[in-house]
Every structure is written in structure tokens, then in C-alpha cells.
Design an enzyme around this catalytic site. Structure first.
Site, PDB file in Angstrom:
ATOM      1  N   PRO A   2       0.829  -1.213   0.000  1.00 43.22           N
ATOM      2  CA  PRO A   2       0.000   0.000   0.000  1.00 43.22           C
ATOM      3  C   PRO A   2       0.859   1.258   0.000  1.00 43.22           C
ATOM      4  CG  PRO A   2      -0.808  -1.574   1.614  1.00 43.22           C
ATOM      5  CD  PRO A   2       0.514  -2.098   1.129  1.00 43.22           C
ATOM      6  N   GLU A   3       0.412   2.254  -0.744  1.00 50.25           N
ATOM      7  CA  GLU A   3       1.128   3.529  -0.765  1.00 50.25           C
ATOM      8  C   GLU A   3       0.589   4.425   0.343  1.00 50.25           C
ATOM      9  OE1 GLU A   3       2.341   5.065  -4.470  1.00 50.25           O
ATOM     10  OE2 GLU A   3       2.134   3.156  -5.500  1.00 50.25           O
ATOM     11  N   LYS A  52       4.344   5.321   4.995  1.00 49.13           N
ATOM     12  CA  LYS A  52       3.656   4.031   5.011  1.00 49.13           C
ATOM     13  C   LYS A  52       3.557   3.435   6.407  1.00 49.13           C
ATOM     14  CE  LYS A  52       5.245   3.153   0.293  1.00 49.13           C
ATOM     15  NZ  LYS A  52       5.940   2.236  -0.638  1.00 49.13           N
ATOM     16  N   ARG A 121      14.151   8.870  10.735  1.00 46.62           N
ATOM     17  CA  ARG A 121      14.744   8.159   9.597  1.00 46.62           C
ATOM     18  C   ARG A 121      13.854   8.197   8.363  1.00 46.62           C
ATOM     19  NH1 ARG A 121      12.774   2.979   8.757  1.00 46.62           N
ATOM     20  NH2 ARG A 121      11.686   1.959  10.483  1.00 46.62           N
ATOM     21  N   ASN A 162       5.332   2.736  -6.145  1.00 46.07           N
ATOM     22  CA  ASN A 162       5.614   2.559  -7.558  1.00 46.07           C
ATOM     23  C   ASN A 162       4.625   3.295  -8.464  1.00 46.07           C
ATOM     24  OD1 ASN A 162       7.289   1.552  -9.518  1.00 46.07           O
ATOM     25  ND2 ASN A 162       6.358  -0.473  -9.591  1.00 46.07           N
ATOM     26  N   ARG A 258      12.416  -2.893  -9.089  1.00 49.99           N
ATOM     27  CA  ARG A 258      10.992  -2.597  -9.296  1.00 49.99           C
ATOM     28  C   ARG A 258      10.757  -2.230 -10.760  1.00 49.99           C
ATOM     29  NH1 ARG A 258       8.128  -1.348  -4.681  1.00 49.99           N
ATOM     30  NH2 ARG A 258       6.331  -1.671  -6.037  1.00 49.99           N
TER      31      ARG A 258
END
Length: 271
Positions: A2-3, A52, A121, A162, A258
Site C-alpha cells: 500500500p502507498e 507508510k 529516519r 511505484n 521494481r
């Protein structure tokens, strides 16, 4: 995976269903039994997202951190909650409903200091009010790495995956292989602003649509796209098909493990 818009929707649903209320917590699967016991009976103070990562804070200042990864999934439902089915890592339940979590990459309780380490981070999130594009630009603007790779690096920009990376680069007419340090500040500002708009629309709609009105199916007289990974898009998973704008064949190549999609006509080579 999931984005970021999906995780922000999950945070909003947690807040709507449980915010300001005591929750019952259990781990039917047993893998999060200790953590669930610590959460059980606590008040859910705030549900938030950064990229995310779902962050659910309770009244003892502990935070539930969930990263869905590839296989993670949430199911929400009304009460009375049915008997858990399958490997439910965590169930939260309250007067307004229940939430079942299955198969996450991470499900853990963090102390306040650990939450700060996690946030530090991560790059800025285009969906957050505190998301600062200049923080990301300081890394992008000096990187030899292709911009398509940088946009997938969650330490640079938190949230895009993506689909968003392919679509925003198409919409800005930028060769995805262009090194970050060869972007102009204006190009970066355009990428960021487009991410803000597109991802916010994704939060509202619950799906990814990136096509402008003049290129929608009804405007072009074409059939709608059928794909469980998003709505109407320009290049994502359209390899071998004609570009909706210029008619060139959409291409794909593997980049940093990817699949990358782009249009050589609308995104001319700058490498």
C-alpha cells in the site's frame, strides 16, 4: 505494498472508530499477545500516519506502530464483532466497531523515544502538514541516483510507491532515469506539489487516479481501466500500450528491483 494515501486513510478510520475511547485489544493469532495485553483497556488518544507507517498513540504514551508491508491488511467492521477468522495479529474493538490486522510486516509497541527515532529516519510526507519539500531537496539535489529511485526511497520522501512515482514523473515530463542532481529546483517543486495534490485525492477517493479530466475515459471515448492497483493512470502497468497523450508506446524496465513505467515521447531522454 500500500502507498501512503492508504495508510493515512487507515489512520483516519482508527481515529473515527476509536479516538478518545477505551479499546479492547487481543491477538487471536497469539504473535502479539504481550503487546495487545498492554494496550487492552487503554484510551486511543491519536491515530496518525507518516509515509507508510501507521502510528496509534494510547494514553500511557506508548504507540502502536504498524507497517503493512506486502501482505498486511486491515478489515473494519461493526459490533458485535464476529469470531476472528484466519491469522489475526491484532484486534481492536470498541463501541463503534472493530479492526482486525492480518499479515503486517511490523506490529509493535514503541516508547516515545522510539517513535522519534522512526520519524527521524523517514523523509517528509507530502500528506502531512509538517512535510517540508526543502528537506527532501537537500538530498535529491546532490544525488547521482535516478529520480525514480529517489522517489521510492522512504528516507527521502515518505509515502509514494511505484504508482505515484511513475505517474508524477510522467505528469511533469521528467525522464525517470535523470539523476537527482540534474533536476532543477523548479522541477522538484513541481514534483512535490503534484504529489501533494495526487496523494490527497487518493486519501479522499480510496484509489489512485492521476489522469487529467481531458484524458479520462468519458472524455476520450475509451473503456475505463480495470486494475485492482489503482484507477485511471497514464503509464503504470500500461507497457506496450499507446500513451494517452502522445500515442508513443509506453515502456517498462526494471530499476532498483521494481518495474518502472514511462513514455519516451512525453518524457524524453535526458541521460
Amino acid at each position: 505494498m500500500p502507498e501512503g494515501h492508504t495508510v493515512h486513510r487507515l489512520a483516519a478510520e482508527h481515529q473515527r472508530m476509536f479516538g478518545g475511547r477505551r479499546v479492547a485489544a487481543s491477538s487471536p493469532q497469539g504473535r502479539f499477545a504481550e503487546g495487545a495485553a498492554r494496550v487492552d483497556g487503554r484510551v486511543l488518544v491519536e491515530a496518525d500516519a507518516h509515509g507508510k507507517h501507521l502510528l496509534v498513540r494510547f494514553d500511557d504514551e506508548r504507540t502502536l506502530h504498524v507497517h503493512l508491508g506486502i501482505y498486511g491488511k486491515y478489515v473494519f467492521g461493526a459490533v458485535p464483532a464476529p469470531e476472528p477468522v484466519g491469522a489475526v495479529r491484532l484486534r481492536l474493538a470498541g463501541a463503534a466497531g472493530f479492526a482486525d490486522l492480518r499479515g503486517p510486516n511490523a506490529c509493535e509497541l514503541l516508547e516515545p523515544g522510539d517513535v522519534k527515532v522512526l520519524r527521524d529516519r523517514l523523509g517528509p510526507d507530502p500528506l502531512r502538514a509538517d512535510g517540508d519539500p526543502e528537506v527532501a531537496w537537500r538530498r535529491v539535489g546532490r544525488a547521482r541516483t535516478p529520480i525514480a529511485v529517489l522517489l521510492m526511497d522512504q528516507s527521502v520522501v515518505a509515502g509514494p510507491g511505484n504508482i505515484y512515482r511513475a505517474e508524477v514523473l510522467f505528469r511533469r515530463g521528467i525522464d525517470p532515469r535523470l539523476p537527482g542532481r540534474r533536476l532543477t529546483r523548479e522541477q522538484w517543486a513541481g514534483i512535490w506539489d503534484d504529489l501533494v495534490v495526487l496523494m490527497a485525492a487518493g486519501v479522499r477517493a480510496g484509489r489512485i487516479d492521476t489522469v487529467r479530466p481531458e484524458h479520462m475515459p468519458e472524455a476520450m471515448g475509451r473503456p475505463p481501466r480495470v486494475d485492482g492497483h489503482g484507477g485511471e493512470v497514464y503509464v503504470y502497468r500500461r507497457a506496450g500500450l499507446p500513451c494517452l497523450v502522445c500515442g508513443s508506446e509506453v515502456r517498462t524496465v526494471e530499476l532498483a528491483a521494481r518495474n518502472l513505467f514511462w513514455c519516451p515521447g512525453c518524457q524524453p531522454s535526458a541521460v
